[in-house]
Scaffold this motif. Structure first.
Motif: not given
Length: 179
Positions: A114-120, A122-127, A139-145
């Motif tokens: 509802r208010t959160r992004t789960y994957f991005a 970069d870290e800043h988008t999730l924060l 690990s081994g991906t360009p993704f953050w979760v």
């Protein structure tokens, strides 16, 4: 060790042939070409014959390989040693990405709460999507979760990704049951 450039399609093919996490591209190519480790590669002058056509495996063959890789992951010592659900969650995400980066990316594009992004990427988008998201790099991906979710939400995220990647329902259930 030398570095070579390959196009995205060839890279995805080589990555789809991975049997276990950490297997190098050299190991994969040696296995595909049926060369033993350390065996010198015999280089011959090309004949006047046209180059052989290398066909990528059919989607069904790739699907069977992906299922086998996930099953092997669940039985692996590396997976069994993970005591926390978040560690198993991260390892599954990494493995799913290694099987098909394109399908993984598509599956995660629309995943959010509802208010959160789960994957991005970069870290800043999730924060920015919540104060206590505890982002971790996959690990081994360009993704953050985000990892500050309960175990049921982690299972739901894995279930969604695996469904989008067309894994069989019984395997999805088995994977989610181990988180």
């Amino acid at each position: 060790m030398k570095t070579i450039e390959v196009d995205e399609e060839l890279y995805r093919f080589i990555a789809s042939q991975t049997l276990h996490i950490g297997e190098s591209a050299s190991d994969i190519l040696r296995r595909i070409l049926k060369l033993d480790a350390g065996q010198p590669v015999q280089i011959t002058e090309p004949a006047n014959d046209p180059a052989p056509v290398v066909k990528a495996p059919t989607p069904v063959a790739r699907s069977r390989d992906a299922v086998r890789i996930i099953r092997e992951l669940l039985l692996s010592d590396e997976y069994a040693e993970k005591k926390k659900s978040v560690e198993r969650f991260m390892l599954i995400l990494s493995t799913l990405y290694s099987l098909s980066s394109e399908n993984f990316s598509k599956a995660t594009e629309t995943m959010h709460g509802r208010t959160r992004t789960y994957f991005a990427g970069d870290e800043h988008t999730l924060l920015a999507s919540g104060k206590h998201t505890k982002p971790r790099h996959i690990s081994g991906t360009p993704f953050w979760v985000i990892t500050n979710t309960n175990t049921d939400r982690k299972r739901s995220m894995i279930e969604h990704i695996m469904q989008d990647m067309k894994f069989p329902a019984n395997l999805i259930e088995k994977v989610c049951g181990t988180i």
